[in-house]
Design a protein around this motif. Structure first.
Motif, short mmCIF file in Angstrom:
data_model
loop_
_atom_site.label_atom_id
_atom_site.label_comp_id
_atom_site.label_asym_id
_atom_site.label_seq_id
_atom_site.Cartn_x
_atom_site.Cartn_y
_atom_site.Cartn_z
N PRO A 1 43.21 35.77 39.80
CA PRO A 1 41.76 35.72 39.57
C PRO A 1 41.40 34.58 38.61
O PRO A 1 42.19 34.22 37.74
N ASP B 1 35.83 34.63 39.79
CA ASP B 1 35.82 36.09 39.91
C ASP B 1 35.04 36.76 38.78
O ASP B 1 34.43 37.80 38.97
N ARG C 1 39.21 40.97 42.78
CA ARG C 1 40.41 40.52 42.06
C ARG C 1 40.44 41.02 40.62
O ARG C 1 41.51 41.08 40.01
#
Length: 132
Positions: A28, A55, A80
């Motif tokens: 992420p 993210d 994520r």
């Protein structure tokens, strides 16, 4: 991965490109966008992290936004980063900047400011009684 962009000097990274590399490896991308609260509001500015596939973006709205006091906002998208894990670790991503604006408006803070015009080196508010 934690990416700090923009910097306090205004330098911006290629968030979309970095997000692509991170996501290709299952990692992420968390963007510390403390100085980028203004980015989503004008098309001629560099892309904001949420529009560039990050993210999670952490924004300190007291720096480039309209907040008067310390204010961090988490923007989360995708799967994520778990919202539950973010909640457990939010203290790691909150703002560390002191609230200069509100502190500067407090009478005690203003009175303690150095000044060459006051005999003791302190400024006196207009309504304050003279020393001595």
């Amino acid at each position: 991965m934690l990416l700090i962009t923009p910097t306090d000097w205004g330098s911006c990274a290629d968030i979309r490109g970095i997000a692509g590399v991170c996501h290709d490896h299952g990692i992420p991308l968390i963007v510390d966008g403390a100085w980028g609260a203004h980015l989503p509001f004008h098309a001629d500015l560099p892309p904001w992290g949420m529009d560039a596939d990050a993210d999670l973006v952490v924004t300190s709205v007291h720096k480039m936004g309209a907040a008067v006091e310390q204010s961090s906002v988490f923007h989360l998208q995708g799967d994520r980063v778990s919202p539950e894990v973010l909640k457990q670790r939010e203290d790691l991503l909150g703002t560390t900047a002191p609230p200069h604006g509100p502190a500067g408006t407090h009478p005690a803070g203003r009175g303690a400011a150095p000044s060459r015009t006051h005999p003791q080196g302190r400024r006196r508010d207009a309504g304050a009684a003279p020393d001595g």
